[in-house]
Write a protein that holds these residues in place. Structure first.
Motif, PDB file in Angstrom:
ATOM      1  N   THR A 148       0.861  -1.228  -0.041  1.00  0.00           N
ATOM      2  CA  THR A 148      -0.026  -0.039  -0.092  1.00  0.00           C
ATOM      3  C   THR A 148       0.821   1.246   0.071  1.00  0.00           C
ATOM      4  N   ILE A 149       2.138   1.153   0.331  1.00  0.00           N
ATOM      5  CA  ILE A 149       3.002   2.382   0.102  1.00  0.00           C
ATOM      6  C   ILE A 149       3.988   2.516  -1.036  1.00  0.00           C
ATOM      7  N   ARG A 150       4.548   3.359  -1.105  1.00  0.00           N
ATOM      8  CA  ARG A 150       5.569   3.600  -2.468  1.00  0.00           C
ATOM      9  C   ARG A 150       6.973   2.981  -1.601  1.00  0.00           C
ATOM     10  N   LEU A 151       7.803   2.285  -2.458  1.00  0.00           N
ATOM     11  CA  LEU A 151       8.790   1.631  -2.165  1.00  0.00           C
ATOM     12  C   LEU A 151       9.823   2.095  -2.993  1.00  0.00           C
ATOM     13  N   THR A 152       9.536   2.791  -4.069  1.00  0.00           N
ATOM     14  CA  THR A 152      10.866   3.349  -4.654  1.00  0.00           C
ATOM     15  C   THR A 152      10.940   4.928  -4.673  1.00  0.00           C
ATOM     16  N   LYS A 153      11.958   5.449  -4.987  1.00  0.00           N
ATOM     17  CA  LYS A 153      12.214   6.939  -4.564  1.00  0.00           C
ATOM     18  C   LYS A 153      13.180   7.245  -5.370  1.00  0.00           C
ATOM     19  N   LYS A 154      13.092   8.450  -6.194  1.00  0.00           N
ATOM     20  CA  LYS A 154      14.137   9.274  -7.026  1.00  0.00           C
ATOM     21  C   LYS A 154      15.026   9.944  -6.082  1.00  0.00           C
ATOM     22  N   GLU A 155      16.192   9.776  -6.178  1.00  0.00           N
ATOM     23  CA  GLU A 155      17.218  10.388  -5.621  1.00  0.00           C
ATOM     24  C   GLU A 155      17.881  11.613  -6.155  1.00  0.00           C
ATOM     25  N   HIS A 156      18.588  12.571  -5.415  1.00  0.00           N
ATOM     26  CA  HIS A 156      18.978  13.630  -6.191  1.00  0.00           C
ATOM     27  C   HIS A 156      19.943  13.627  -7.109  1.00  0.00           C
ATOM     28  N   ASP A 157      20.578  12.287  -7.387  1.00  0.00           N
ATOM     29  CA  ASP A 157      21.325  12.138  -8.414  1.00  0.00           C
ATOM     30  C   ASP A 157      20.669  11.450  -9.638  1.00  0.00           C
ATOM     31  N   ASN A 158      19.371  11.354  -9.549  1.00  0.00           N
ATOM     32  CA  ASN A 158      18.420  10.632 -10.410  1.00  0.00           C
ATOM     33  C   ASN A 158      18.296   9.137 -10.625  1.00  0.00           C
ATOM     34  N   ASN A 159      19.212   8.634  -9.560  1.00  0.00           N
ATOM     35  CA  ASN A 159      18.929   7.119  -9.207  1.00  0.00           C
ATOM     36  C   ASN A 159      17.766   6.988  -8.555  1.00  0.00           C
ATOM     37  N   ILE A 160      17.144   5.646  -8.774  1.00  0.00           N
ATOM     38  CA  ILE A 160      15.679   5.072  -8.110  1.00  0.00           C
ATOM     39  C   ILE A 160      16.133   4.241  -7.147  1.00  0.00           C
ATOM     40  N   THR A 161      16.025   4.443  -6.001  1.00  0.00           N
ATOM     41  CA  THR A 161      16.349   3.481  -4.801  1.00  0.00           C
ATOM     42  C   THR A 161      14.858   2.640  -4.686  1.00  0.00           C
TER      43      THR A 161
END
Length: 356
Positions: free
Chosen positions: A159-172
C-alpha cells in the motif's frame, strides 16, 4: 513527520559507499543464491522421496526449504540493483513484488525454524503428554497459519511507495530512507516488528534449548545410554543449529534496526548517523540472506534422509577421486600389482565385515 522528510531529502551522502557496495554485495549474492538453492532443493528432493514417512519435523523442514528457495529467487534482481549502484530501473510494481517475496520468506523462515526447535523440545521433554500436537495433521495447520500470519504482516507494504528518486536521479528500492516520514509511528511499529519477528522466536528457541540441555544432563547422570542416544543428539543438534542461524543471520539486522529506532524516539539522528545506519543495514541484510545457505545444516540434524543423502554424495565424490588416482597408479605399476591390490582389498573388506 515533516522534519524526517526534509532531512531525508537534504541528506545527499546516504549512498556514498556505492563504489564498494556495487562490487561486494552482488558478489555475496552470487554465492548465496546458488548455494542456497542447491542445499534447499536437495532437502525437498529427500523429503519428497520419503513422502510416505512424512512427520512434523520433515513437514516444517519442507516449508522452511520452500521459503528459502523463494527467498533466493529474490536475490538475482537485488544483485542487479546493487550492481547498478543502488538504481532500480524496473518499476514500482516489480520493486513491491521483490520486497514482498523477500520479507514474507524471511519471516516465514524464522517461524518455521522456531517450530523445528519447539517440535524437538516437545518430542523429548513431553513425549507422551503433547504427542497429539506433533501429528502431521496439526503440523499442516500450523504451517498454513504461519504463511497466513506472515502474509498479513507484510501485505501492507503493497500500500506504500517503495521506490524513490534520489538527488542524482538514481531510483532506490526497498531502502529504509524511503520509509522515513511516511507516518509518525514508524519507529514504534518497527520496534514491535522486531519484538514479534525476532525477540519472541529467539527467546522461545533459547528457552527450549536450555531446558532440553538441562534435562538431558540430568538424564545422562542416571543413565549413560541416554547421553549416547541418537535421538537426543538429533534434538540438541536441531535446536543448536537453529540458535546458531538466529544469532549469526538474524541477530545483527534486528539489533541494528532496534538501536536506531530507539534513538529515533529519543532525538532526530543527523545525516551522518543515518548514513552509518544505511551502511550497517546493507551489511546486516547480507548476513540475513546467508540463512538460506546455513539452513541445510539444520536439515542435516533434522532429517535423517538428508544426512544420509549428503554423506553418500560426499563419499561418491571422494571415492571417484581416489579411484581415478588409483587407476593412474595401477597403470604405471603393471597388471600384477593391480591383481595383488585387488586381493589385498578383498581381504581387508572381509576383515571389516567380520569385525562388524
Amino acid at each position: 513527520m515533516d522534519t524526517d522528510l526534509d532531512q531525508n531529502y537534504s541528506c545527499t551522502n546516504l549512498y556514498d559507499h556505492r563504489p564498494v557496495a556495487r562490487v561486494l554485495i552482488p558478489l555475496a549474492y552470487s554465492i548465496i543464491c546458488p548455494v542456497g538453492l542447491l542445499g534447499n532443493a536437495l532437502a525437498l528432493h529427500v523429503i519428497f522421496l520419503n513422502i510416505t514417512k512424512l512427520n512434523s519435523i520433515t513437514l516444517y523442514s519442507a516449508n522452511l526449504a520452500v521459503s528459502d528457495i523463494l527467498f533466493c529467487l529474490s536475490l538475482p534482481l537485488r544483485a542487479v540493483y546493487y550492481g547498478l549502484g543502488f538504481h532500480w530501473p524496473m518499476g514500482e510494481g516489480l520493486c513491491k513484488a521483490i520486497t514482498l517475496l523477500f520479507y514474507v520468506n524471511c519471516y516465514a523462515g524464522v517461524n518455521f525454524m522456531t517450530c523445528l526447535a519447539i517440535d524437538r523440545f516437545v518430542a523429548l521433554v513431553f513425549p507422551m503428554k503433547l504427542t497429539k500436537w506433533r501429528k502431521v495433521k496439526n503440523a499442516r495447520l500450523v504451517c498454513i497459519a504461519i504463511w497466513l500470519l506472515v502474509l498479513a504482516q507484510t501485505l501492507p507494504l503493497l500500500t506504500i511507495r517503495l521506490t524513490k528518486k534520489e538527488h542524482d536521479n538514481n531510483i532506490t528500492c526497498m531502502e529504509y530512507p524511503n520509509f522515513e516520514g511516511l507516518f509518525k509511528g514508524l519507529p514504534f511499529l518497527l520496534i514491535i516488528g522486531v519484538g514479534i519477528g525476532f525477540v519472541v522466536p529467539l527467546v522461545t528457541i533459547i528457552a527450549c534449548y536450555s531446558i532440553l540441555t538441562r534435562k538431558l544432563r540430568l538424564a545422562a547422570k542416571s543413565n549413560r545410554l541416554t547421553e549416547r542416544s541418537g535421538r537426543t543428539k538429533k534434538a540438541r543438534g536441531v535446536i543448536a543449529g537453529v540458535v546458531f542461524v538466529f544469532m549469526v543471520c538474524f541477530g545483527p539486522y534486528h539489533l541494528d534496526l532496534l538501536q536506531y529506532m530507539i534513538r529515533k524516539l529519543i532525538y532526530d539522528p543527523d545525516c551522518k548517523e543515518l548514513q552509518s545506519f544505511q551502511i550497517s543495514l546493507h551489511i546486516t541484510v547480507c548476513l540475513m540472506n546467508l540463512n538460506s545457505c546455513l539452513d541445510p545444516f539444520v536439515y542435516f540434524f533434522a532429517c535423517k534422509g538428508y544426512k544420509q543423502k549428503l554423506m553418500r554424495m560426499m563419499k561418491w565424490q571422494v571415492g571417484t577421486h581416489f579411484s581415478s588416482v588409483g587407476r593412474t597408479s595401477h597403470e604405471s605399476s603393471g597388471t600384477g600389482d593391480m591383481r595383488a591390490s585387488r586381493r589385498n582389498t578383498g581381504m581387508t573388506m572381509n576383515n571389516v565385515r567380520e569385525a562388524q
